[in-house]
Motif scaffolding. Structure first.
Motif, PDB file in Angstrom:
ATOM      1  N   GLU A   1      95.745  89.499  82.234  1.00  0.00           N
ATOM      2  CA  GLU A   1      94.863  88.369  82.586  1.00  0.00           C
ATOM      3  C   GLU A   1      95.238  87.153  81.734  1.00  0.00           C
ATOM      4  O   GLU A   1      95.176  87.213  80.497  1.00  0.00           O
ATOM      5  N   HIS A   2      95.681  86.099  82.383  1.00  0.00           N
ATOM      6  CA  HIS A   2      96.041  84.878  81.653  1.00  0.00           C
ATOM      7  C   HIS A   2      95.596  83.664  82.452  1.00  0.00           C
ATOM      8  O   HIS A   2      96.070  83.446  83.565  1.00  0.00           O
TER       9      HIS A   2
ATOM     10  N   MET B   1      94.567  94.747  82.106  1.00  0.00           N
ATOM     11  CA  MET B   1      95.052  94.945  80.722  1.00  0.00           C
ATOM     12  C   MET B   1      95.550  93.632  80.215  1.00  0.00           C
ATOM     13  O   MET B   1      96.719  93.368  80.244  1.00  0.00           O
ATOM     14  N   ALA B   2      94.691  92.826  79.863  1.00  0.00           N
ATOM     15  CA  ALA B   2      93.341  93.213  79.514  1.00  0.00           C
ATOM     16  C   ALA B   2      92.366  92.155  80.025  1.00  0.00           C
ATOM     17  O   ALA B   2      92.724  90.991  80.124  1.00  0.00           O
TER      18      ALA B   2
ATOM     19  N   GLY C   1      92.568  88.286  73.544  1.00  0.00           N
ATOM     20  CA  GLY C   1      93.209  87.078  74.082  1.00  0.00           C
ATOM     21  C   GLY C   1      94.316  86.601  73.167  1.00  0.00           C
ATOM     22  O   GLY C   1      94.100  86.455  71.963  1.00  0.00           O
ATOM     23  N   ALA C   2      95.500  86.373  73.760  1.00  0.00           N
ATOM     24  CA  ALA C   2      96.654  86.026  72.941  1.00  0.00           C
ATOM     25  C   ALA C   2      96.836  84.516  72.779  1.00  0.00           C
ATOM     26  O   ALA C   2      97.302  84.059  71.750  1.00  0.00           O
TER      27      ALA C   2
ATOM     28  N   THR D   1      94.006  96.716  73.599  1.00  0.00           N
ATOM     29  CA  THR D   1      95.350  96.224  73.251  1.00  0.00           C
ATOM     30  C   THR D   1      95.471  96.011  71.755  1.00  0.00           C
ATOM     31  O   THR D   1      94.521  95.602  71.103  1.00  0.00           O
TER      32      THR D   1
ATOM     33  N   LEU E   1      98.406  94.423  68.699  1.00  0.00           N
ATOM     34  CA  LEU E   1      99.659  93.687  68.557  1.00  0.00           C
ATOM     35  C   LEU E   1     100.092  93.544  67.100  1.00  0.00           C
ATOM     36  O   LEU E   1     101.246  93.792  66.765  1.00  0.00           O
ATOM     37  N   SER E   2      99.158  93.158  66.221  1.00  0.00           N
ATOM     38  CA  SER E   2      99.570  92.740  64.872  1.00  0.00           C
ATOM     39  C   SER E   2      99.720  93.941  63.942  1.00  0.00           C
ATOM     40  O   SER E   2      99.338  95.060  64.277  1.00  0.00           O
TER      41      SER E   2
ATOM     42  N   SER F   1      96.381  95.797  62.791  1.00  0.00           N
ATOM     43  CA  SER F   1      95.667  95.403  63.996  1.00  0.00           C
ATOM     44  C   SER F   1      94.161  95.703  63.975  1.00  0.00           C
ATOM     45  O   SER F   1      93.740  96.865  64.002  1.00  0.00           O
TER      46      SER F   1
ATOM     47  N   SER G   1      92.261  95.222  66.417  1.00  0.00           N
ATOM     48  CA  SER G   1      91.950  95.789  67.733  1.00  0.00           C
ATOM     49  C   SER G   1      92.198  97.298  67.760  1.00  0.00           C
ATOM     50  O   SER G   1      91.412  98.066  68.325  1.00  0.00           O
TER      51      SER G   1
HETATM   52  N1  FMN Z   1      96.450  88.866  75.827  1.00  0.00           N
HETATM   53  C1  FMN Z   1      96.094  88.086  76.855  1.00  0.00           C
HETATM   54  O1  FMN Z   1      95.770  86.918  76.656  1.00  0.00           O
HETATM   55  N2  FMN Z   1      96.075  88.588  78.140  1.00  0.00           N
HETATM   56  C2  FMN Z   1      96.481  89.848  78.420  1.00  0.00           C
HETATM   57  O2  FMN Z   1      96.463  90.266  79.576  1.00  0.00           O
HETATM   58  C3  FMN Z   1      96.949  90.658  77.351  1.00  0.00           C
HETATM   59  N3  FMN Z   1      97.429  91.895  77.581  1.00  0.00           N
HETATM   60  C4  FMN Z   1      97.907  92.630  76.544  1.00  0.00           C
HETATM   61  C5  FMN Z   1      98.462  93.882  76.794  1.00  0.00           C
HETATM   62  C6  FMN Z   1      98.971  94.650  75.747  1.00  0.00           C
HETATM   63  C7  FMN Z   1      99.570  95.985  76.044  1.00  0.00           C
HETATM   64  C8  FMN Z   1      98.902  94.175  74.408  1.00  0.00           C
HETATM   65  C9  FMN Z   1      99.383  95.006  73.269  1.00  0.00           C
HETATM   66  C10 FMN Z   1      98.355  92.931  74.155  1.00  0.00           C
HETATM   67  C11 FMN Z   1      97.856  92.136  75.205  1.00  0.00           C
HETATM   68  N4  FMN Z   1      97.298  90.888  74.979  1.00  0.00           N
HETATM   69  C12 FMN Z   1      96.900  90.123  76.042  1.00  0.00           C
HETATM   70  C13 FMN Z   1      97.075  90.400  73.606  1.00  0.00           C
HETATM   71  C14 FMN Z   1      95.637  90.665  73.191  1.00  0.00           C
HETATM   72  O3  FMN Z   1      94.746  89.881  73.928  1.00  0.00           O
HETATM   73  C15 FMN Z   1      95.383  90.374  71.718  1.00  0.00           C
HETATM   74  O4  FMN Z   1      95.935  89.123  71.387  1.00  0.00           O
HETATM   75  C16 FMN Z   1      96.001  91.392  70.830  1.00  0.00           C
HETATM   76  O5  FMN Z   1      95.761  92.685  71.295  1.00  0.00           O
HETATM   77  C17 FMN Z   1      95.422  91.204  69.454  1.00  0.00           C
HETATM   78  O6  FMN Z   1      95.913  92.262  68.730  1.00  0.00           O
HETATM   79  P1  FMN Z   1      95.598  92.469  67.227  1.00  0.00           P
HETATM   80  O7  FMN Z   1      94.152  92.802  67.095  1.00  0.00           O
HETATM   81  O8  FMN Z   1      96.504  93.596  66.900  1.00  0.00           O
HETATM   82  O9  FMN Z   1      95.975  91.204  66.499  1.00  0.00           O
END
Ligand code: FMN
Length: 363
Positions: free
Chosen positions: A43-44, A74-75, A108-109, A186, A188-189, A192, A194
């Motif tokens: 989702e973006h 996702m997500a 959200g990224a 999800t 990432l860092s 994390s 999350s």
């Molecule tokens: N961020 C978005 O803005 N839209 C998404 O659809 C999205 N999908 C993700 C899918 C996966 C498999 C992963 C690992 C991350 C995704 N993200 C997405 C990033 C997350 O929104 C978020 O920035 C990230 O999980 C933060 O991780 P952290 O808590 O490890 O820093």
């Protein structure tokens, strides 16, 4: 190992919304027929290359064109929705899919998407995720409440029967199909938040592969948080997303990956983003390389998992040995719309030739 797709979808910027939608549905149909078990849709709201703002529309359309595969957003980015609206939408969609749905959540990224939703301080996102989910879970219980939170207010109305034998007091039931919602988070860092949250709640963790040491820290964070909160960490529920391309020979796979949609997206979009997010550092460390080594071929050899089925099995088994492994490989989709045959062949080889030959070391 199970195999899933994650459809982000990394479309060339010139694609129309209709082309993007049709390519998503074509991938869902192919993945279903090839034997993939899951299809995740990102989702973006703002990214040109990641141009699906409302994954639920793709999921609803794809569900009626497929038979077995499960779907998840996702997500869904919890800070960017009113939790009451999302709880109702997600619950209803899970009922429509009758067991072929689970919920992916994230913080959200991208700051532009946060800005679009009026969020000026993204450091509040983890707290927003927790509050949102708390409200959604209250709504799914269908018991009266009124909640005034830090970020949202919500409530659930009382169903008052006037005793006249009418049905006008009845409140529709949009709670999750089967009574509970399977949730994936999800991560990432490096440390994390999350992934820790996923562990605390016993939800499924989903990482993007960005080097073996980061993946190891994700599992350690998850395992520790899960055990501290009375959950049994289960690697078979661990999802990891990666760029994977398989063809009959190594040379063919490398050419199709580098010269096709994968190479195109990395050169123009993902490589700069990955550099900005520090996501290449883990890979460079893994091979003992230097940042100056990085070019597209280096990325093909060290970041993507590319080759014949035998080569890809060998590469994945090595990563499994290194990291302890995961249960579901979430293959990242790319734009092969102009010549889909090699991409769909790759999907079939992944699901049918590669995935059955990868075993969790500890299962
Ligand atoms: N961020 C978005 O803005 N839209 C998404 O659809 C999205 N999908 C993700 C899918 C996966 C498999 C992963 C690992 C991350 C995704 N993200 C997405 C990033 C997350 O929104 C978020 O920035 C990230 O999980 C933060 O991780 P952290 O808590 O490890 O820093």
């Amino acid at each position: 190992m199970e195999s899933g797709l994650i459809h982000i979808p990394y479309m060339r910027p010139e694609r129309t919304s209709r082309q993007t939608f049709d390519w998503a549905l074509a991938n869902a149909r192919e993945a279903d027929q090839a034997g993939f078990t899951e299809f995740m849709v990102a989702e973006h709201a703002t990214q040109k290359w990641e141009c699906i703002p409302t994954p639920e529309l793709v999921i609803a359309a794809a569900a009626v064109q497929t038979e077995r595969i499960k779907f998840a957003p996702m997500a869904h980015l919890l800070p960017q929705h009113h939790p009451a609206q999302l709880a109702i939408q997600v619950g209803w969609l899970s009922q429509i899919l009758e067991g072929r749905y689970f919920l992916g959540i994230g913080a959200g990224a991208y700051p532009q998407a946060a800005e679009l939703h009026g969020i000026t301080d993204v450091s509040t996102n983890p707290a927003r995720v927790r509050e949102s989910l708390e409200i959604m879970e209250k709504i799914w219980k269908r018991e009266p409440f009124h909640y005034e939170g830090q970020f949202w207010n919500a409530g659930y109305p009382e169903e008052v029967d006037d005793g006249q034998g009418h049905d006008d007091h009845k409140i529709a039931d949009y709670s999750p199909w089967g009574g509970t919602m399977d949730i994936a988070v999800t991560g990432l860092s490096v440390n994390s938040p999350s992934i820790r949250f996923a562990g605390e709640r016993g939800f499924m963790p989903v990482s993007i592969y960005s080097g073996s040491s980061i993946l190891k820290t994700h599992w350690e964070t998850y395992e520790k948080a899960a055990l501290e909160h009375g959950h049994t960490p289960d690697r078979s529920r661990y999802h990891v997303s990666q760029t994977v391309f398989v063809a009959e020979t190594d040379a063919e796979a490398k050419k199709l990956a580098m010269e096709g949609g994968i190479g195109y997206a990395f050169e123009r979009y993902l490589w700069p983003i990955w550099e900005r997010f520090g996501m290449l550092e883990g890979y460079i460390k893994d091979v003992g390389g230097d940042p100056s080594d990085v070019d597209l071929e280096w990325i093909c050899d060290n970041v993507w998992v590319v080759g014949s089925p035998e080569t890809v099995i060998e590469k994945l088994n090595k990563l499994y040995e290194f990291t302890g492994g995961w249960g579901v490989l979430q293959v990242e989709t790319h734009d092969y719309m102009d010549d889909p045959a090699p991409w769909f062949q790759s999907l079939r080889l992944i699901a049918q030739e590669v995935a059955p030959k990868i075993q969790l070391p500890f299962s």
